[in-house]
Enzyme design. Sequence first.
Site, PDB file in Angstrom:
ATOM      1  N   SER A  23      15.977   2.673  -8.215  1.00 60.85           N
ATOM      2  CA  SER A  23      15.257   1.832  -7.256  1.00 60.85           C
ATOM      3  C   SER A  23      16.188   1.222  -6.213  1.00 60.85           C
ATOM      4  O   SER A  23      15.761   0.409  -5.400  1.00 60.85           O
ATOM      5  CB  SER A  23      14.516   0.709  -7.995  1.00 60.85           C
ATOM      6  OG  SER A  23      15.434  -0.114  -8.702  1.00 60.85           O
ATOM      7  N   ASN A 110      15.072  -7.435 -17.364  1.00 61.97           N
ATOM      8  CA  ASN A 110      13.661  -7.810 -17.252  1.00 61.97           C
ATOM      9  C   ASN A 110      13.484  -9.221 -16.699  1.00 61.97           C
ATOM     10  O   ASN A 110      12.684  -9.454 -15.783  1.00 61.97           O
ATOM     11  CB  ASN A 110      12.975  -7.701 -18.617  1.00 61.97           C
ATOM     12  CG  ASN A 110      12.917  -6.273 -19.125  1.00 61.97           C
ATOM     13  OD1 ASN A 110      13.352  -5.349 -18.454  1.00 61.97           O
ATOM     14  ND2 ASN A 110      12.385  -6.091 -20.324  1.00 61.97           N
ATOM     15  N   THR A 155     -23.465 -13.685  18.188  1.00 61.76           N
ATOM     16  CA  THR A 155     -23.780 -13.226  16.835  1.00 61.76           C
ATOM     17  C   THR A 155     -24.280 -11.791  16.994  1.00 61.76           C
ATOM     18  O   THR A 155     -24.936 -11.474  17.991  1.00 61.76           O
ATOM     19  CB  THR A 155     -24.863 -14.081  16.140  1.00 61.76           C
ATOM     20  OG1 THR A 155     -26.099 -13.941  16.838  1.00 61.76           O
ATOM     21  CG2 THR A 155     -24.466 -15.551  16.102  1.00 61.76           C
ATOM     22  N   HIS A 156     -23.936 -10.939  16.052  1.00 62.60           N
ATOM     23  CA  HIS A 156     -24.312  -9.521  16.117  1.00 62.60           C
ATOM     24  C   HIS A 156     -23.800  -8.858  17.410  1.00 62.60           C
ATOM     25  O   HIS A 156     -24.379  -7.872  17.885  1.00 62.60           O
ATOM     26  CB  HIS A 156     -25.843  -9.338  16.033  1.00 62.60           C
ATOM     27  CG  HIS A 156     -26.470 -10.029  14.874  1.00 62.60           C
ATOM     28  ND1 HIS A 156     -26.533  -9.486  13.623  1.00 62.60           N
ATOM     29  CD2 HIS A 156     -27.064 -11.253  14.785  1.00 62.60           C
ATOM     30  CE1 HIS A 156     -27.143 -10.322  12.792  1.00 62.60           C
ATOM     31  NE2 HIS A 156     -27.461 -11.414  13.479  1.00 62.60           N
ATOM     32  N   SER A 277      -1.031   5.642  29.453  1.00 70.40           N
ATOM     33  CA  SER A 277      -1.396   6.971  28.979  1.00 70.40           C
ATOM     34  C   SER A 277      -0.437   8.000  29.548  1.00 70.40           C
ATOM     35  O   SER A 277      -0.017   7.902  30.706  1.00 70.40           O
ATOM     36  CB  SER A 277      -2.831   7.305  29.423  1.00 70.40           C
ATOM     37  OG  SER A 277      -3.095   8.683  29.287  1.00 70.40           O
ATOM     38  N   LYS A 283      -4.617   4.048  33.079  1.00 67.48           N
ATOM     39  CA  LYS A 283      -4.872   3.371  31.803  1.00 67.48           C
ATOM     40  C   LYS A 283      -3.901   2.215  31.529  1.00 67.48           C
ATOM     41  O   LYS A 283      -2.718   2.301  31.814  1.00 67.48           O
ATOM     42  CB  LYS A 283      -4.776   4.374  30.644  1.00 67.48           C
ATOM     43  CG  LYS A 283      -5.854   5.440  30.619  1.00 67.48           C
ATOM     44  CD  LYS A 283      -7.242   4.856  30.433  1.00 67.48           C
ATOM     45  CE  LYS A 283      -7.460   4.256  29.068  1.00 67.48           C
ATOM     46  NZ  LYS A 283      -7.281   5.212  27.960  1.00 67.48           N
ATOM     47  N   ASN A 285      -3.571   0.201  28.004  1.00 68.86           N
ATOM     48  CA  ASN A 285      -4.132   0.187  26.654  1.00 68.86           C
ATOM     49  C   ASN A 285      -3.629  -1.000  25.831  1.00 68.86           C
ATOM     50  O   ASN A 285      -2.438  -1.337  25.870  1.00 68.86           O
ATOM     51  CB  ASN A 285      -3.764   1.486  25.933  1.00 68.86           C
ATOM     52  CG  ASN A 285      -4.321   2.710  26.628  1.00 68.86           C
ATOM     53  OD1 ASN A 285      -5.402   2.665  27.205  1.00 68.86           O
ATOM     54  ND2 ASN A 285      -3.579   3.807  26.582  1.00 68.86           N
ATOM     55  N   GLU A 290      -4.273  -2.942  18.776  1.00 63.70           N
ATOM     56  CA  GLU A 290      -4.826  -1.848  17.966  1.00 63.70           C
ATOM     57  C   GLU A 290      -3.932  -1.546  16.770  1.00 63.70           C
ATOM     58  O   GLU A 290      -4.414  -1.277  15.659  1.00 63.70           O
ATOM     59  CB  GLU A 290      -4.997  -0.607  18.833  1.00 63.70           C
ATOM     60  CG  GLU A 290      -6.103  -0.743  19.862  1.00 63.70           C
ATOM     61  CD  GLU A 290      -6.177   0.424  20.842  1.00 63.70           C
ATOM     62  OE1 GLU A 290      -7.165   0.520  21.565  1.00 63.70           O
ATOM     63  OE2 GLU A 290      -5.212   1.231  20.876  1.00 63.70           O
ATOM     64  N   TYR A 317       7.396  -5.995 -20.547  1.00 62.91           N
ATOM     65  CA  TYR A 317       7.817  -5.215 -19.393  1.00 62.91           C
ATOM     66  C   TYR A 317       7.581  -3.725 -19.632  1.00 62.91           C
ATOM     67  O   TYR A 317       7.802  -3.212 -20.723  1.00 62.91           O
ATOM     68  CB  TYR A 317       9.297  -5.460 -19.088  1.00 62.91           C
ATOM     69  CG  TYR A 317       9.759  -4.743 -17.838  1.00 62.91           C
ATOM     70  CD1 TYR A 317       9.576  -5.313 -16.581  1.00 62.91           C
ATOM     71  CD2 TYR A 317      10.343  -3.488 -17.913  1.00 62.91           C
ATOM     72  CE1 TYR A 317       9.971  -4.648 -15.429  1.00 62.91           C
ATOM     73  CE2 TYR A 317      10.735  -2.810 -16.765  1.00 62.91           C
ATOM     74  CZ  TYR A 317      10.544  -3.401 -15.529  1.00 62.91           C
ATOM     75  OH  TYR A 317      10.930  -2.733 -14.394  1.00 62.91           O
ATOM     76  N   GLN A 322       8.335  -1.396 -11.867  1.00 63.12           N
ATOM     77  CA  GLN A 322       9.273  -1.132 -10.773  1.00 63.12           C
ATOM     78  C   GLN A 322       8.535  -0.863  -9.467  1.00 63.12           C
ATOM     79  O   GLN A 322       9.067  -1.075  -8.381  1.00 63.12           O
ATOM     80  CB  GLN A 322      10.168   0.073 -11.129  1.00 63.12           C
ATOM     81  CG  GLN A 322      11.188   0.416 -10.059  1.00 63.12           C
ATOM     82  CD  GLN A 322      12.194   1.442 -10.542  1.00 63.12           C
ATOM     83  OE1 GLN A 322      13.000   1.164 -11.429  1.00 63.12           O
ATOM     84  NE2 GLN A 322      12.135   2.641  -9.985  1.00 63.12           N
ATOM     85  N   LYS A 325       7.861  -3.530  -6.191  1.00 67.45           N
ATOM     86  CA  LYS A 325       8.734  -3.953  -5.098  1.00 67.45           C
ATOM     87  C   LYS A 325       8.387  -3.320  -3.763  1.00 67.45           C
ATOM     88  O   LYS A 325       8.302  -4.012  -2.736  1.00 67.45           O
ATOM     89  CB  LYS A 325      10.193  -3.683  -5.452  1.00 67.45           C
ATOM     90  CG  LYS A 325      10.665  -4.523  -6.610  1.00 67.45           C
ATOM     91  CD  LYS A 325      12.034  -4.110  -7.094  1.00 67.45           C
ATOM     92  CE  LYS A 325      12.272  -4.657  -8.483  1.00 67.45           C
ATOM     93  NZ  LYS A 325      11.310  -4.130  -9.486  1.00 67.45           N
TER      94      LYS A 325
END
Length: 459
Positions: A23, A110, A155-156, A277, A283, A285, A290, A317, A322, A325
């Site tokens: 690890s 451990n 709303t909606h 773009s 464009k 963006n 996003e 344990y 492991q 992490k």
Amino acid sequence: MSKLWGGRFQKETDSLVDDFHSSISFDSRLYKYDITGSIAHAAMLARVGIISLEESETITRGLQGILADIEAGLVEFSVSAEDIHMNVEQLLIERIGEVGKKLHTARSRNDQVALDVRMYLRDEIDAVLELLGQLNVTLLDLAEQHIDTVMPGYTHLQRAQPVNLAHHLLAYCQMFYRDMDRLRDCRRRVNVMPLGAGALAGTTFPLDRAFVARELGFDAITENSLDAVSDRDFAVEFAAAAALVMVHLSRFCEEIILWSTSEFSFVELDDAYSTGSSMMPQKKNPDVAELIKGKSGRVFGDLTTLLVMLKGLPLAYNKDMQEDKEALFDAVDTVKKCLLIFRPMLATMRVKKDNLARAARGGFTNATDLADYLVEKGVPFREAHEIVGRAVAYCIERAGNLDDLTLEEFNRFSPVIDEEVYSAIGIDHCVAARKVPGGPAPEAVRESIAKMRGRVGLL
């Protein structure tokens, strides 16, 4: 390199197993906590007479030298040494000789890894809290600038009632404050010291666990050795809190993305936080927003990884653990990166006040206020609701707003309507009249800002 645990084995570990088992590629980031914990452990061993003070000091000097070399980039970790704990111990023995072999007395990997992860997460929670606090200060600053910036509330995704931008921003301020509250509460459970639990059953040596806890800044020690080494609830709890942070960032980003479209045109993101773009030259963006939305899925996945890893494990344990992490580290890294870039993106965003005000005056956002006006005139609310609904239908047929109706037209729907109606349904009045605590009226918003500044300041 022979394994520090290899006494009972007759064969070397296969290289594929070394690679699969190791690890160090990801837990090397715990080096500072591993060394700090080991220094405290060595001091405690001398304090209770398990090793001499001279041996403890030799170990401490050796560990401090390793820490300095790691931070100077002079140490190359070994895959065959498996993890950060064994790498540090191997280096220590190479540097100071036989006395280095005494460090691991009364300790297991451990309880050692449980200690390291708790110390690491404690610091990272503090870092995330700092970023959330800075974000809330930015939100409060923006809110103060936009107390009089009227906009439609939705709303909606349909225009509903007018609010102001400050009120909308303060809604997110509340979300991020709850995130801070959750993380502070989580930190309390993280800050419990597991060292001394050994592999699972403690140790026969007379350890002073309270001393180590004080040395390392822990509030308490774990009360059950089995639980101490098998518990990762604190990691799950952090990941859950981080997932909610990402939910809130993602919701906010989706609104910013919508607001920055030509269809809404409420805001424009700064060029420094936008992209173009490769094909379409016009464009601009909202890629940062996003990408934050997309990265929320990573943190949700990290939470799921931790839950699934733990759900079938017997005490104590197991090597499955492991896998905690990489998921935990990814959740920490992702939420910090997103918070770090979201705040300046938000702070540099240009608000198109005129477009917001124009949108607030459309979509019959003052319809509820007309109903409330009728109620104040003695009309039962359900009847007022029906009257306003018919008035709205009438306006839709004529492509107009309620404000455009003449008093004569209003009276077709209810004879109690008089000239006061025009001020009652004015958009600015609709916002200003909502003075209830937590509402969008400017005075209520100023009170909310002041209250939140006090809370953020206390953090």
